[in-house]
Design a protein around this motif. Structure first.
Motif, PDB file in Angstrom:
ATOM      1  N   SER A   1       3.356  -4.275   2.371  1.00 45.45           N
ATOM      2  CA  SER A   1       3.391  -3.451   3.589  1.00 45.45           C
ATOM      3  C   SER A   1       4.763  -2.812   3.773  1.00 45.45           C
ATOM      4  O   SER A   1       4.860  -1.653   4.207  1.00 45.45           O
ATOM      5  CB  SER A   1       3.028  -4.297   4.810  1.00 45.45           C
ATOM      6  OG  SER A   1       3.977  -5.334   5.004  1.00 45.45           O
TER       7      SER A   1
ATOM      8  N   GLU B   1       5.053   0.033   1.364  1.00 46.53           N
ATOM      9  CA  GLU B   1       4.249   1.154   1.847  1.00 46.53           C
ATOM     10  C   GLU B   1       4.973   1.904   2.972  1.00 46.53           C
ATOM     11  O   GLU B   1       4.981   3.148   3.004  1.00 46.53           O
ATOM     12  CB  GLU B   1       2.904   0.642   2.352  1.00 46.53           C
ATOM     13  CG  GLU B   1       1.966   1.740   2.793  1.00 46.53           C
ATOM     14  CD  GLU B   1       0.620   1.192   3.251  1.00 46.53           C
ATOM     15  OE1 GLU B   1      -0.144   1.955   3.842  1.00 46.53           O
ATOM     16  OE2 GLU B   1       0.356  -0.004   3.024  1.00 46.53           O
ATOM     17  N   VAL B   2       5.610   1.157   3.872  1.00 45.36           N
ATOM     18  CA  VAL B   2       6.345   1.794   4.981  1.00 45.36           C
ATOM     19  C   VAL B   2       7.499   2.628   4.449  1.00 45.36           C
ATOM     20  O   VAL B   2       7.728   3.765   4.893  1.00 45.36           O
ATOM     21  CB  VAL B   2       6.859   0.712   5.960  1.00 45.36           C
ATOM     22  CG1 VAL B   2       7.885   1.325   6.928  1.00 45.36           C
ATOM     23  CG2 VAL B   2       5.719   0.102   6.735  1.00 45.36           C
TER      24      VAL B   2
ATOM     25  N   GLU C   1       6.108   5.743   2.622  1.00 44.32           N
ATOM     26  CA  GLU C   1       5.537   6.672   3.601  1.00 44.32           C
ATOM     27  C   GLU C   1       6.643   7.364   4.403  1.00 44.32           C
ATOM     28  O   GLU C   1       6.599   8.572   4.638  1.00 44.32           O
ATOM     29  CB  GLU C   1       4.604   5.913   4.541  1.00 44.32           C
ATOM     30  CG  GLU C   1       3.931   6.803   5.576  1.00 44.32           C
ATOM     31  CD  GLU C   1       3.055   6.001   6.535  1.00 44.32           C
ATOM     32  OE1 GLU C   1       2.784   6.508   7.632  1.00 44.32           O
ATOM     33  OE2 GLU C   1       2.657   4.865   6.192  1.00 44.32           O
ATOM     34  N   SER C   2       7.642   6.586   4.802  1.00 42.59           N
ATOM     35  CA  SER C   2       8.753   7.154   5.573  1.00 42.59           C
ATOM     36  C   SER C   2       9.550   8.140   4.735  1.00 42.59           C
ATOM     37  O   SER C   2       9.964   9.204   5.222  1.00 42.59           O
ATOM     38  CB  SER C   2       9.682   6.027   6.058  1.00 42.59           C
ATOM     39  OG  SER C   2       8.984   5.120   6.882  1.00 42.59           O
TER      40      SER C   2
ATOM     41  N   GLY D   1       8.454   9.928   2.126  1.00 43.26           N
ATOM     42  CA  GLY D   1       7.655  11.131   1.937  1.00 43.26           C
ATOM     43  C   GLY D   1       7.655  12.006   3.177  1.00 43.26           C
ATOM     44  O   GLY D   1       7.787  13.231   3.092  1.00 43.26           O
ATOM     45  N   GLN D   2       7.527  11.373   4.341  1.00 42.58           N
ATOM     46  CA  GLN D   2       7.515  12.145   5.586  1.00 42.58           C
ATOM     47  C   GLN D   2       8.886  12.775   5.838  1.00 42.58           C
ATOM     48  O   GLN D   2       8.975  13.900   6.332  1.00 42.58           O
ATOM     49  CB  GLN D   2       7.119  11.251   6.755  1.00 42.58           C
ATOM     50  CG  GLN D   2       6.855  12.032   8.033  1.00 42.58           C
ATOM     51  CD  GLN D   2       6.285  11.166   9.129  1.00 42.58           C
ATOM     52  OE1 GLN D   2       6.498   9.951   9.151  1.00 42.58           O
ATOM     53  NE2 GLN D   2       5.564  11.771  10.054  1.00 42.58           N
TER      54      GLN D   2
ATOM     55  N   GLY E   1       8.122   9.774  12.644  1.00 42.40           N
ATOM     56  CA  GLY E   1       8.512   8.970  11.490  1.00 42.40           C
ATOM     57  C   GLY E   1       9.748   9.376  10.735  1.00 42.40           C
ATOM     58  O   GLY E   1      10.794   9.658  11.309  1.00 42.40           O
TER      59      GLY E   1
END
Length: 222
Positions: free
Chosen positions: A13, A16-17, A20-21, A23-24, A168
């Motif tokens: 997890s 993944e965070v 994701e962060s 990429g954003q 984010g």
């Protein structure tokens, strides 16, 4: 600290965070840079060609750039009706900043193109639009790229501010770490932010070198 990092990344997890962060963050920093540059080119051209509006246009750009980013992130949803945590708010705010920041360098870059080259291109049959994109913009790139590098680094930094209102990006790692009094995600966020800023800067330098081969030839001939 190595053990802390290993422990943090051992969690799917957490990985993944972070991804994701990251990429954003890239999306929120890159898209406004491109959109801001696209808006700044006609604005800078207009300021170059129409001296009567130059002061008003560039003065307005300076004023826009002084608005605090956090205030703009809050005002934009009220103006366009988006949700307070919608990423489009950051995209619009940073696009405004980038266009405001780049308008003057575009004008100065175009002004730096020697007049005799513009005249020669016209004599060779270049129509205004073709001459602008094929001759004037490439020759103005060295001036423009310097400001693009500033805008790129500024974007990477300002996107982190969006985490304060729930948008984010890597700033999410900062707020998460502060809320839990947990240093590891903060450190990861800082390191990735620095690496992202450096990567963006190096990419712009590489693109400038790729698009201005005559500069390397001139430097090599000295």
């Amino acid at each position: 600290m190595i053990d802390e990092l290993t422990h943090y990344f051992s969690s799917p997890s957490n990985r993944e965070v972070v991804l994701e962060s990251l990429g954003q963050h890239i999306y929120l920093a890159l898209v406004p840079l491109v959109l801001g540059a696209l808006l700044a080119v006609p604005a800078g051209r207009f300021a170059q060609r129409v001296p009567k509006v130059r002061g008003v246009l560039l003065g307005s750009a300076n004023i826009l750039y002084t608005i605090p980013s956090l205030a703009l992130f809050v005002i934009i949803p009220a103006l366009i009706g988006t949700g307070a945590t919608a990423s489009i708010n950051v995209v619009i705010a940073l696009t405004i900043y980038n266009a405001a920041l780049l308008a003057r360098p575009v004008m100065e870059g175009l002004n730096s193109v020697p007049e005799h080259i513009v005249t020669a291109a016209t004599a060779l049959g270049y129509r205004p639009r073709r001459r602008f994109f094929a001759v004037e913009v490439p020759l103005a790139l060295p001036v423009l790229s310097t400001s693009l590098r500033v805008a790129s680094v500024s974007n990477v930094s300002l996107v982190s501010v969006g985490a304060l209102i729930g948008i984010g990006g890597l700033g999410r790692l900062f707020t998460d770490g502060f809320q839990r009094d947990y240093l590891t995600p903060i450190l990861i966020g800082v390191v990735l932010t620095l690496l992202l800023a450096m990567a963006g800067d190096l990419l712009i330098v590489a693109l400038r070198r790729l698009c201005t081969p005559w500069q390397r030839a001139t430097a090599g001939g000295r």
